[in-house]
Scaffold this motif. Structure first.
Motif, PDB file in Angstrom:
ATOM      1  N   GLN A 219       0.858  -1.187   0.000  1.00  0.00           N
ATOM      2  CA  GLN A 219       0.000   0.000   0.000  1.00  0.00           C
ATOM      3  C   GLN A 219       0.898   1.243   0.000  1.00  0.00           C
ATOM      4  O   GLN A 219       1.908   1.292   0.702  1.00  0.00           O
ATOM      5  N   VAL A 220       0.541   2.223  -0.776  1.00  0.00           N
ATOM      6  CA  VAL A 220       1.393   3.402  -0.951  1.00  0.00           C
ATOM      7  C   VAL A 220       1.097   4.446   0.119  1.00  0.00           C
ATOM      8  O   VAL A 220      -0.049   4.846   0.321  1.00  0.00           O
ATOM      9  N   ILE A 221       2.145   4.873   0.803  1.00  0.00           N
ATOM     10  CA  ILE A 221       2.074   5.937   1.810  1.00  0.00           C
ATOM     11  C   ILE A 221       3.102   6.990   1.441  1.00  0.00           C
ATOM     12  O   ILE A 221       4.292   6.686   1.324  1.00  0.00           O
ATOM     13  N   ASP A 222       2.644   8.211   1.227  1.00  0.00           N
ATOM     14  CA  ASP A 222       3.557   9.298   0.873  1.00  0.00           C
ATOM     15  C   ASP A 222       4.454   8.930  -0.301  1.00  0.00           C
ATOM     16  O   ASP A 222       5.649   9.225  -0.325  1.00  0.00           O
ATOM     17  N   GLY A 223       3.878   8.227  -1.262  1.00  0.00           N
ATOM     18  CA  GLY A 223       4.583   7.976  -2.507  1.00  0.00           C
ATOM     19  C   GLY A 223       5.416   6.712  -2.564  1.00  0.00           C
ATOM     20  O   GLY A 223       6.051   6.455  -3.588  1.00  0.00           O
TER      21      GLY A 223
END
Length: 204
Positions: A26-30
């Motif tokens: 899952q993407v967090i801050d890119g």
């Protein structure tokens, strides 16, 4: 050195409750959560080991180039203990081993560094992060004398019994809010958490 402290990131779980998605990607801050937590761990200066399932090259790719070591766990499906055993074997004679689940999206470098500092000051005790209210969480740092017990774990209970037997000798390190206890196991959890965030992930 061979006895340098190490961090074991547990990233071999199947994440079945995600219903086909991968919470560690899952993407967090890119960037992927697994990339983010591995990068934070590498910034501590400790040796970083990442327990990975044998059939997930995408997870291996997520830590490529960070300086972390991929540790294959062929029997990952048997439970968390398989990852811990593989990590202990790879850690060798490390004087301290921090065990860190890969799915905790609010933990960052500052948190890991705080726990590491306390552990280094008391290397013969277990050090465990807690939420701000004192609820026990992660990461947990084990001294070398506990590693043989970790290497004998089985099933999916992790080190719960070991920690319970030694609860009166654990150094607790409070981290802000619920950073030490928040993990997200379903798509709904991720959506709800993402909707409430108004700033970049803490401790980066």
């Amino acid at each position: 050195m061979h006895d340098d402290p190490a961090i074991l990131i547990l990233a071999a779980g199947a994440a079945r409750r995600m219903r086909g998605a991968d919470k560690l990607l899952q993407v967090i801050d890119g960037e992927a959560q697994l990339t983010r937590i591995a990068r934070a761990a590498c910034r501590t200066g400790w040796r970083v080991l990442v327990a990975l399932p044998p059939d997930r090259p995408d997870r291996a790719a997520a830590i490529a180039g960070l300086g972390a070591e991929a540790i294959p766990v062929p029997d990952a499906a048997s439970g968390m203990a398989a990852s811990i055993r593989a990590g202990v074997a790879a850690a060798g004679t490390a004087r301290l081993l921090m065990v860190l689940p890969a799915d905790m999206p609010e933990l960052g470098h500052a948190d890991l560094a705080k726990v590491a500092t306390v552990a280094l000051a008391a290397p013969n005790r277990i050090t465990r992060a807690t939420a701000a209210d004192g609820t026990p969480g992660h990461p947990v740092v084990f001294p070398a004398k506990i590693l043989p017990a970790l290497s004998r774990l089985t099933g999916d209970e992790g080190a719960r019994a070991i920690l319970a037997d030694r609860r009166d000798t654990i150094n607790a390190v409070a981290l802000p809010g619920t950073r030490a206890t928040l993990d997200l196991d379903t798509p709904e959890d991720w959506a709800a958490w993402s909707a409430t965030r108004g700033s970049p992930a803490p401790g980066r």
